[in-house]
Design a protein around this motif. Structure first.
Motif, PDB file in Angstrom:
ATOM      1  N   ALA A   1      10.711  13.440  -1.267  1.00 25.92           N
ATOM      2  CA  ALA A   1      10.655  13.466   0.198  1.00 25.92           C
ATOM      3  C   ALA A   1       9.313  13.992   0.685  1.00 25.92           C
ATOM      4  CB  ALA A   1      11.787  14.329   0.746  1.00 25.92           C
ATOM      5  N   ILE A   2       8.772  15.008  -0.005  1.00 30.13           N
ATOM      6  CA  ILE A   2       7.465  15.542   0.361  1.00 30.13           C
ATOM      7  C   ILE A   2       6.396  14.453   0.246  1.00 30.13           C
ATOM      8  CG2 ILE A   2       5.630  17.131  -0.369  1.00 30.13           C
ATOM      9  CD1 ILE A   2       7.802  19.102  -1.185  1.00 30.13           C
ATOM     10  N   VAL A   3       6.425  13.741  -0.862  1.00 33.21           N
ATOM     11  CA  VAL A   3       5.438  12.683  -1.089  1.00 33.21           C
ATOM     12  C   VAL A   3       5.609  11.558  -0.079  1.00 33.21           C
ATOM     13  CG1 VAL A   3       4.714  10.883  -2.699  1.00 33.21           C
ATOM     14  CG2 VAL A   3       5.085  13.219  -3.520  1.00 33.21           C
ATOM     15  N   ALA A   4       6.846  11.145   0.173  1.00 29.29           N
ATOM     16  CA  ALA A   4       7.090  10.048   1.116  1.00 29.29           C
ATOM     17  C   ALA A   4       6.611  10.407   2.518  1.00 29.29           C
ATOM     18  CB  ALA A   4       8.579   9.701   1.137  1.00 29.29           C
ATOM     19  N   ASP A   5       6.916  11.615   2.962  1.00 29.50           N
ATOM     20  CA  ASP A   5       6.465  12.060   4.288  1.00 29.50           C
ATOM     21  C   ASP A   5       4.941  12.125   4.348  1.00 29.50           C
ATOM     22  OD1 ASP A   5       9.079  12.252   5.100  1.00 29.50           O
ATOM     23  OD2 ASP A   5       9.190  14.445   4.917  1.00 29.50           O
TER      24      ASP A   5
ATOM     25  N   THR B   1      -4.588  14.017  -0.544  1.00 25.99           N
ATOM     26  CA  THR B   1      -4.206  15.032  -1.533  1.00 25.99           C
ATOM     27  C   THR B   1      -3.479  16.192  -0.871  1.00 25.99           C
ATOM     28  OG1 THR B   1      -6.098  14.426  -2.922  1.00 25.99           O
ATOM     29  CG2 THR B   1      -5.085  16.565  -3.334  1.00 25.99           C
ATOM     30  N   ALA B   2      -3.980  16.630   0.281  1.00 25.87           N
ATOM     31  CA  ALA B   2      -3.355  17.759   0.972  1.00 25.87           C
ATOM     32  C   ALA B   2      -1.953  17.412   1.467  1.00 25.87           C
ATOM     33  CB  ALA B   2      -4.235  18.190   2.149  1.00 25.87           C
ATOM     34  N   LEU B   3      -1.775  16.180   1.944  1.00 27.27           N
ATOM     35  CA  LEU B   3      -0.486  15.790   2.514  1.00 27.27           C
ATOM     36  C   LEU B   3       0.578  15.506   1.457  1.00 27.27           C
ATOM     37  CD1 LEU B   3      -1.815  13.370   5.281  1.00 27.27           C
ATOM     38  CD2 LEU B   3      -0.550  15.501   5.698  1.00 27.27           C
ATOM     39  N   THR B   4       0.169  15.198   0.258  1.00 25.97           N
ATOM     40  CA  THR B   4       1.134  14.794  -0.769  1.00 25.97           C
ATOM     41  C   THR B   4       1.109  15.729  -1.981  1.00 25.97           C
ATOM     42  OG1 THR B   4      -0.504  13.235  -1.696  1.00 25.97           O
ATOM     43  CG2 THR B   4       1.061  12.364  -0.080  1.00 25.97           C
ATOM     44  N   ILE B   5       0.065  15.646  -2.756  1.00 27.84           N
ATOM     45  CA  ILE B   5       0.010  16.332  -4.052  1.00 27.84           C
ATOM     46  C   ILE B   5      -0.009  17.847  -3.897  1.00 27.84           C
ATOM     47  CG2 ILE B   5      -1.386  16.648  -6.119  1.00 27.84           C
ATOM     48  CD1 ILE B   5      -2.284  13.659  -5.680  1.00 27.84           C
ATOM     49  N   LEU B   6      -0.839  18.362  -2.993  1.00 21.90           N
ATOM     50  CA  LEU B   6      -0.923  19.815  -2.837  1.00 21.90           C
ATOM     51  C   LEU B   6       0.358  20.398  -2.235  1.00 21.90           C
ATOM     52  CD1 LEU B   6      -4.621  20.405  -1.714  1.00 21.90           C
ATOM     53  CD2 LEU B   6      -3.600  20.526  -3.992  1.00 21.90           C
ATOM     54  N   LEU B   7       0.991  19.671  -1.325  1.00 27.55           N
ATOM     55  CA  LEU B   7       2.273  20.145  -0.776  1.00 27.55           C
ATOM     56  C   LEU B   7       3.343  20.167  -1.860  1.00 27.55           C
ATOM     57  CD1 LEU B   7       2.551  18.550   2.786  1.00 27.55           C
ATOM     58  CD2 LEU B   7       2.261  20.967   2.202  1.00 27.55           C
ATOM     59  N   ALA B   8       3.338  19.178  -2.729  1.00 26.07           N
ATOM     60  CA  ALA B   8       4.299  19.164  -3.833  1.00 26.07           C
ATOM     61  C   ALA B   8       4.033  20.325  -4.779  1.00 26.07           C
ATOM     62  CB  ALA B   8       4.221  17.833  -4.575  1.00 26.07           C
ATOM     63  N   LEU B   9       2.772  20.584  -5.059  1.00 22.45           N
ATOM     64  CA  LEU B   9       2.415  21.709  -5.927  1.00 22.45           C
ATOM     65  C   LEU B   9       2.839  23.032  -5.304  1.00 22.45           C
ATOM     66  CD1 LEU B   9       1.039  22.890  -8.398  1.00 22.45           C
ATOM     67  CD2 LEU B   9      -1.139  22.751  -7.187  1.00 22.45           C
ATOM     68  N   GLU B  10       2.658  23.167  -3.996  1.00 22.24           N
ATOM     69  CA  GLU B  10       3.083  24.385  -3.307  1.00 22.24           C
ATOM     70  C   GLU B  10       4.590  24.585  -3.426  1.00 22.24           C
ATOM     71  OE1 GLU B  10       3.310  25.811   1.329  1.00 22.24           O
ATOM     72  OE2 GLU B  10       1.443  24.864   0.658  1.00 22.24           O
ATOM     73  N   ALA B  11       5.342  23.502  -3.302  1.00 18.17           N
ATOM     74  CA  ALA B  11       6.800  23.608  -3.439  1.00 18.17           C
ATOM     75  C   ALA B  11       7.180  24.057  -4.841  1.00 18.17           C
ATOM     76  CB  ALA B  11       7.450  22.264  -3.114  1.00 18.17           C
TER      77      ALA B  11
ATOM     78  N   LEU C   1       0.821  -1.212   0.000  1.00 19.79           N
ATOM     79  CA  LEU C   1       0.000   0.000   0.000  1.00 19.79           C
ATOM     80  C   LEU C   1       0.857   1.265   0.000  1.00 19.79           C
ATOM     81  CD1 LEU C   1      -2.811   1.205   0.042  1.00 19.79           C
ATOM     82  CD2 LEU C   1      -2.802   1.003   2.548  1.00 19.79           C
ATOM     83  N   ARG C   2       1.932   1.262   0.784  1.00 20.16           N
ATOM     84  CA  ARG C   2       2.799   2.452   0.803  1.00 20.16           C
ATOM     85  C   ARG C   2       3.408   2.691  -0.585  1.00 20.16           C
ATOM     86  NH1 ARG C   2       5.108   1.656   4.998  1.00 20.16           N
ATOM     87  NH2 ARG C   2       4.602   3.441   6.320  1.00 20.16           N
ATOM     88  N   ASP C   3       3.877   1.632  -1.195  1.00 21.09           N
ATOM     89  CA  ASP C   3       4.450   1.767  -2.542  1.00 21.09           C
ATOM     90  C   ASP C   3       3.392   2.265  -3.544  1.00 21.09           C
ATOM     91  OD1 ASP C   3       6.858   0.869  -1.575  1.00 21.09           O
ATOM     92  OD2 ASP C   3       6.644  -1.168  -2.370  1.00 21.09           O
ATOM     93  N   ALA C   4       2.177   1.741  -3.430  1.00 17.33           N
ATOM     94  CA  ALA C   4       1.113   2.127  -4.358  1.00 17.33           C
ATOM     95  C   ALA C   4       0.757   3.601  -4.203  1.00 17.33           C
ATOM     96  CB  ALA C   4      -0.126   1.262  -4.118  1.00 17.33           C
ATOM     97  N   LEU C   5       0.588   4.058  -2.971  1.00 15.92           N
ATOM     98  CA  LEU C   5       0.236   5.454  -2.719  1.00 15.92           C
ATOM     99  C   LEU C   5       1.354   6.394  -3.161  1.00 15.92           C
ATOM    100  CD1 LEU C   5      -1.405   5.073   0.800  1.00 15.92           C
ATOM    101  CD2 LEU C   5      -2.592   5.620  -1.338  1.00 15.92           C
ATOM    102  N   THR C   6       2.592   5.985  -2.894  1.00 15.95           N
ATOM    103  CA  THR C   6       3.730   6.814  -3.294  1.00 15.95           C
ATOM    104  C   THR C   6       3.825   6.914  -4.813  1.00 15.95           C
ATOM    105  OG1 THR C   6       4.958   6.179  -1.298  1.00 15.95           O
ATOM    106  CG2 THR C   6       6.234   7.086  -3.130  1.00 15.95           C
ATOM    107  N   ALA C   7       3.688   5.779  -5.490  1.00 11.69           N
ATOM    108  CA  ALA C   7       3.767   5.773  -6.957  1.00 11.69           C
ATOM    109  C   ALA C   7       2.637   6.603  -7.557  1.00 11.69           C
ATOM    110  CB  ALA C   7       3.718   4.341  -7.477  1.00 11.69           C
ATOM    111  N   PHE C   8       1.453   6.493  -6.974  1.00 14.94           N
ATOM    112  CA  PHE C   8       0.322   7.268  -7.493  1.00 14.94           C
ATOM    113  C   PHE C   8       0.571   8.766  -7.351  1.00 14.94           C
ATOM    114  CE2 PHE C   8      -3.518   9.632  -6.276  1.00 14.94           C
ATOM    115  CZ  PHE C   8      -4.157   9.639  -7.501  1.00 14.94           C
ATOM    116  N   ALA C   9       0.960   9.205  -6.173  1.00 16.64           N
ATOM    117  CA  ALA C   9       1.198  10.632  -5.956  1.00 16.64           C
ATOM    118  C   ALA C   9       2.301  11.153  -6.866  1.00 16.64           C
ATOM    119  CB  ALA C   9       1.546  10.894  -4.489  1.00 16.64           C
ATOM    120  N   MET C  10       3.362  10.375  -7.029  1.00 18.81           N
ATOM    121  CA  MET C  10       4.458  10.807  -7.892  1.00 18.81           C
ATOM    122  C   MET C  10       4.001  10.890  -9.344  1.00 18.81           C
ATOM    123  SD  MET C  10       7.117  11.614  -6.172  1.00 18.81           S
ATOM    124  CE  MET C  10       8.266  11.712  -7.549  1.00 18.81           C
ATOM    125  N   ARG C  11       3.137   9.975  -9.779  1.00 18.05           N
ATOM    126  CA  ARG C  11       2.631  10.031 -11.151  1.00 18.05           C
ATOM    127  C   ARG C  11       1.852  11.328 -11.378  1.00 18.05           C
ATOM    128  NH1 ARG C  11       1.408   5.121 -13.995  1.00 18.05           N
ATOM    129  NH2 ARG C  11       0.000   6.342 -15.302  1.00 18.05           N
TER     130      ARG C  11
END
Length: 212
Positions: A197-201, A171-181, A96-106
């Protein structure tokens, strides 16, 4: 014979119609993004698309409807990218961790840099006077994540009472934080290096709250 001839020509006419319609949408998207809604005229769209002004009106009716059609098209393109990432990454046969990470990075690396996403941001940030998509359409990418989280919860992978809220949290913890960066770094170089690192955290924080 006349009937056969008319039938044989129909696909060709349809292709020409679709080609003209696409040309109008391409021209309108470029002008709406570059010059803005208020400064773009139907005359300018027709000239850039190399069609008559009447053709633009025949296909879309008026400038407001044309803008809505452009916005819907870029929105659907972004949605298709998210849908593909959901289907290919958020599967039940992987960690699950790998799946969520891969999805957010995509989403961050494919949806954000796409011309459709850039166009979507510019089209929707032009002020209250421009047409908006219906709310149900506007939230479509998030609903795709929400539906998959509900499936993961049903399969025992997540502890989710409210899939909609869980999707917003993820979305807020991963994708939106990456977009903000990315927005905060004009060169994007430092942000690109920081995104994994943002996505992993973010994924770790989400799993601490929602994993069974």
């Amino acid at each position: 014979m006349a009937t056969t001839k008319t039938t044989a020509q129909t696909p060709g006419r349809r292709r020409r119609t679709e080609s003209k319609r696409a040309a109008v949408l391409d021209a309108a998207e470029w002008l709406f993004v570059t010059d803005g809604y208020e400064l773009t005229s139907v005359d300018a769209v027709a000239a850039r698309a190399q069609v008559s002004k009447r053709t633009v009106y025949d296909y879309f009716g008026d400038k407001r409807t044309l803008f809505g059609s452009v916005l819907a098209r870029v929105h659907e393109s972004v949605t298709a990218t998210v849908r593909e990432a959901v289907d290919q990454e958020l599967t039940g046969n992987r960690d699950l961790r790998d799946a969520l990470t891969a999805f957010a990075m995509r989403v961050v690396t494919e949806a954000f840099p796409s011309s459709s996403y850039v166009a979507h941001r510019r089209l929707t940030s032009q002020g209250p006077s421009v047409p908006r998509l219906p709310e149900a359409v506007h939230e479509r990418p998030e609903r795709l994540v929400e539906e998959r989280f509900a499936q993961l919860a049903a399969a025992g992978e997540l502890r989710v009472a409210d899939p909609r809220r869980a999707a917003k949290h993820f979305t807020a913890l991963t994708i939106l934080l990456a977009l903000e960066a990315l927005r905060d770094d004009p060169t994007e170089a430092a942000a690109q290096a920081e995104i994994p690192a943002i996505v992993a955290d973010g994924v770790d924080a989400f799993l601490r709250a929602y994993r069974r």
